[in-house]
Design an enzyme around this catalytic site. Structure first.
Site, PDB file in Angstrom:
ATOM      1  N   GLY A  36       0.840  -1.208   0.000  1.00 33.02           N
ATOM      2  CA  GLY A  36       0.000   0.000   0.000  1.00 33.02           C
ATOM      3  C   GLY A  36       0.874   1.257   0.000  1.00 33.02           C
ATOM      4  O   GLY A  36       2.103   1.163   0.136  1.00 33.02           O
ATOM      5  N   ALA A  81      -3.401  -8.440   2.616  1.00 31.91           N
ATOM      6  CA  ALA A  81      -2.961  -9.739   2.086  1.00 31.91           C
ATOM      7  C   ALA A  81      -2.030  -9.499   0.911  1.00 31.91           C
ATOM      8  O   ALA A  81      -2.060  -8.431   0.301  1.00 31.91           O
ATOM      9  CB  ALA A  81      -4.169 -10.544   1.598  1.00 31.91           C
ATOM     10  N   ASN A  98       1.727 -14.555   5.768  1.00 33.25           N
ATOM     11  CA  ASN A  98       0.982 -13.294   5.834  1.00 33.25           C
ATOM     12  C   ASN A  98      -0.538 -13.519   5.808  1.00 33.25           C
ATOM     13  O   ASN A  98      -1.252 -13.102   6.709  1.00 33.25           O
ATOM     14  CB  ASN A  98       1.393 -12.414   4.652  1.00 33.25           C
ATOM     15  CG  ASN A  98       0.793 -11.027   4.745  1.00 33.25           C
ATOM     16  OD1 ASN A  98       1.236 -10.214   5.548  1.00 33.25           O
ATOM     17  ND2 ASN A  98      -0.228 -10.774   3.966  1.00 33.25           N
ATOM     18  N   THR A 123     -11.693 -14.620  -2.755  1.00 35.20           N
ATOM     19  CA  THR A 123     -11.413 -14.540  -4.187  1.00 35.20           C
ATOM     20  C   THR A 123     -11.996 -15.721  -4.959  1.00 35.20           C
ATOM     21  O   THR A 123     -12.116 -16.832  -4.411  1.00 35.20           O
ATOM     22  CB  THR A 123      -9.877 -14.506  -4.407  1.00 35.20           C
ATOM     23  OG1 THR A 123      -9.599 -14.760  -5.785  1.00 35.20           O
ATOM     24  CG2 THR A 123      -9.155 -15.577  -3.612  1.00 35.20           C
ATOM     25  N   TYR A 147      -1.906 -18.772  -3.398  1.00 38.65           N
ATOM     26  CA  TYR A 147      -2.715 -17.584  -3.092  1.00 38.65           C
ATOM     27  C   TYR A 147      -4.164 -17.999  -2.816  1.00 38.65           C
ATOM     28  O   TYR A 147      -4.733 -17.672  -1.767  1.00 38.65           O
ATOM     29  CB  TYR A 147      -2.647 -16.575  -4.256  1.00 38.65           C
ATOM     30  CG  TYR A 147      -3.696 -15.502  -4.146  1.00 38.65           C
ATOM     31  CD1 TYR A 147      -3.678 -14.605  -3.084  1.00 38.65           C
ATOM     32  CD2 TYR A 147      -4.728 -15.403  -5.088  1.00 38.65           C
ATOM     33  CE1 TYR A 147      -4.674 -13.634  -2.962  1.00 38.65           C
ATOM     34  CE2 TYR A 147      -5.710 -14.442  -4.972  1.00 38.65           C
ATOM     35  CZ  TYR A 147      -5.672 -13.563  -3.914  1.00 38.65           C
ATOM     36  OH  TYR A 147      -6.656 -12.611  -3.783  1.00 38.65           O
ATOM     37  N   LYS A 151      -6.425 -18.112   0.896  1.00 34.43           N
ATOM     38  CA  LYS A 151      -7.733 -17.470   1.116  1.00 34.43           C
ATOM     39  C   LYS A 151      -8.773 -18.521   1.532  1.00 34.43           C
ATOM     40  O   LYS A 151      -9.630 -18.254   2.366  1.00 34.43           O
ATOM     41  CB  LYS A 151      -8.182 -16.742  -0.155  1.00 34.43           C
ATOM     42  CG  LYS A 151      -7.320 -15.530  -0.495  1.00 34.43           C
ATOM     43  CD  LYS A 151      -7.665 -14.353   0.409  1.00 34.43           C
ATOM     44  CE  LYS A 151      -6.909 -13.099   0.040  1.00 34.43           C
ATOM     45  NZ  LYS A 151      -7.311 -11.940   0.827  1.00 34.43           N
ATOM     46  N   PHE A 175     -14.294 -11.459  -8.299  1.00 30.99           N
ATOM     47  CA  PHE A 175     -13.762 -11.846  -9.607  1.00 30.99           C
ATOM     48  C   PHE A 175     -12.717 -10.775  -9.980  1.00 30.99           C
ATOM     49  O   PHE A 175     -12.051 -10.254  -9.096  1.00 30.99           O
ATOM     50  CB  PHE A 175     -14.917 -12.066 -10.595  1.00 30.99           C
ATOM     51  CG  PHE A 175     -15.556 -13.421 -10.318  1.00 30.99           C
ATOM     52  CD1 PHE A 175     -16.241 -13.662  -9.137  1.00 30.99           C
ATOM     53  CD2 PHE A 175     -15.386 -14.475 -11.189  1.00 30.99           C
ATOM     54  CE1 PHE A 175     -16.759 -14.923  -8.826  1.00 30.99           C
ATOM     55  CE2 PHE A 175     -15.907 -15.741 -10.899  1.00 30.99           C
ATOM     56  CZ  PHE A 175     -16.590 -15.959  -9.721  1.00 30.99           C
ATOM     57  N   PHE A 215      -1.561 -12.953 -23.387  1.00 30.44           N
ATOM     58  CA  PHE A 215      -1.066 -14.276 -22.974  1.00 30.44           C
ATOM     59  C   PHE A 215      -1.992 -15.386 -23.484  1.00 30.44           C
ATOM     60  O   PHE A 215      -2.903 -15.812 -22.799  1.00 30.44           O
ATOM     61  CB  PHE A 215      -0.970 -14.351 -21.449  1.00 30.44           C
ATOM     62  CG  PHE A 215       0.012 -13.398 -20.823  1.00 30.44           C
ATOM     63  CD1 PHE A 215       1.214 -13.097 -21.444  1.00 30.44           C
ATOM     64  CD2 PHE A 215      -0.260 -12.805 -19.584  1.00 30.44           C
ATOM     65  CE1 PHE A 215       2.126 -12.222 -20.853  1.00 30.44           C
ATOM     66  CE2 PHE A 215       0.650 -11.936 -18.986  1.00 30.44           C
ATOM     67  CZ  PHE A 215       1.841 -11.640 -19.626  1.00 30.44           C
ATOM     68  N   GLY A 291      -1.172 -21.291 -15.353  1.00 26.48           N
ATOM     69  CA  GLY A 291      -2.179 -21.179 -14.291  1.00 26.48           C
ATOM     70  C   GLY A 291      -3.407 -20.360 -14.637  1.00 26.48           C
ATOM     71  O   GLY A 291      -4.229 -20.099 -13.764  1.00 26.48           O
TER      72      GLY A 291
END
Ligand code: UDP
Length: 339
Positions: A36, A81, A98, A123, A147, A151, A175, A215, A291
């Site tokens: 941040g 996060a 974390n 998420t 990740y 969550k 999303f 990508f 991924g």
């Protein structure tokens, strides 16, 4: 007083503005400033001097204990996060330490001070490779990266803490998030930036003509590029306010997807960016990024029906506000480099 962890970050800071607009002034932001920005806090304090800021890290239990010892915290909106999928694969320790251990410190401190309401930033990455689309909240959760796993672990801890201790939580599964404050006071500011819209805008503004890289163009989608559900940041901020209000009124835990229910391909996003900016942006097709599922978009019936949330902004709105912010950020960073 409401505690906003991660309030100096992208989604947290826009949510603070939304809460202020909804008449909630007594806000304390807790942020480590690892990702941040202090400039964001200063902007929020310009909007309302009632916004307090404490720099601290959830990984240090003492830091968060001090916040609760010195302030009467009634509810927590928890954003703090790390959120980069690729980095979570190469450095899972950072993510579990974390996102999971840090959150555990937060939840335990809440219990110590009898604070039992939290809205949590989850998420769609907790779903993993989709078995069907649109994805509803009942879709199996099988994250394919640390990740998403971090969550999901927190969602599970929250469920158990409700059963055992009556700690009530609303989990919002976002999303893809897009756009910036319509008044251009704050916006998306990641270093490095990897997200598709700011990356396209950076190419558009690049003096060296750096091209935007798509990508993968061989996915089984309408135009071969990945499909995502881009929810506007101000609409997402409003979802947090509605979730917080629901928690106060119903005092019960729940989980909601936050998405528009509309999928846009990377090519489509790129075309809308060119339209908004009014010029051609250099682009090239490259191979797939590891991924990336082909298609992710939400079924958002539950949040619409239960919280009365509706997305108010279009993709073009999000890109317009993001572009205005990106130009401002560019100018701010140029000035910092010169001075
Ligand atoms: N993407 C891309 N080029 C970029 C960044 C992203 O083609 O420079 C694609 C990415 O492969 C994905 C979509 O844009 O299909 C959204 O990616 P982003 O990183 O913004 O969000 P994610 O879906 O990973 O949360």
């Amino acid at each position: 007083m409401i505690l906003v962890t991660g309030g100096a970050g992208y989604i947290g800071s826009h949510t603070v503005i939304n809460f202020l607009n909804n008449g909630i002034k007594d806000i304390l932001i807790f942020d480590s400033l690892e990702t941040g920005h202090i400039e964001t806090i200063k902007e929020l304090q310009k909007i309302s001097s009632s916004v307090k800021f404490v720099q601290g890290n959830l990984r240090n239990a003492d830091d968060i204990d001090t916040v609760f010892a010195n302030n009467k915290i009634d509810a927590v909106i928890h954003f703090a996060a790390f959120a980069l999928v690729g980095e979570s694969v190469t450095n899972p320790r950072k993510y579990y330490d974390n996102n999971v251990a840090g959150t555990l410190n937060l939840l335990n401190t809440m219990l110590n001070y009898n604070c039992k309401k939290i809205v949590f930033s989850s998420t769609c990455a907790t779903y993993g490779e989709p078995e069907y689309t649109p994805i509803d909240e009942e879709h199996p959760q099988a994250p394919i990266n640390p990740y998403g796993a971090s969550k999901l672990m927190v969602e599970r801890i929250m469920k158990d803490y409700d059963t055992a201790y009556g700690l009530k939580s609303i989990k919002l599964r976002y999303f893809n998030v897009a756009g910036a404050d319509t008044a251009t006071r704050i916006g998306e500011w990641h270093e490095p930036e990897t997200h598709v819209i700011p990356t396209i805008l950076k190419s558009a503004l690049s003096e060296t003509g750096t091209s935007f890289k798509i990508f993968g163009s061989d996915y089984e989608t309408i135009d071969g590029t990945c499909i995502r559900d881009y929810v506007n940041i101000e609409d997402l901020a409003e979802a947090h306010f509605l979730a917080y209000s629901y928690l106060n009124k119903e005092n019960s835990s729940d989980v909601f997807n936050v998405g528009t229910e509309h999928g846009d391909s990377v090519k489509k996003v790129f075309e809308v960016c060119e339209k908004v900016i009014g010029k051609e942006i250099p682009v090239e097709m490259v191979s797939r990024r590891a991924g990336d599922p082909a298609k992710l978009y939400a079924n958002a019936d539950k949040i619409k029906n239960t919280l009365g949330w509706t997305p108010k902004h279009t993709l073009q709105d999000s890109i317009s506000s993001a572009y205005a912010w990106e130009k401002k950020l560019n100018a701010m960073l140029d000035t910092t480099l010169i001075s």
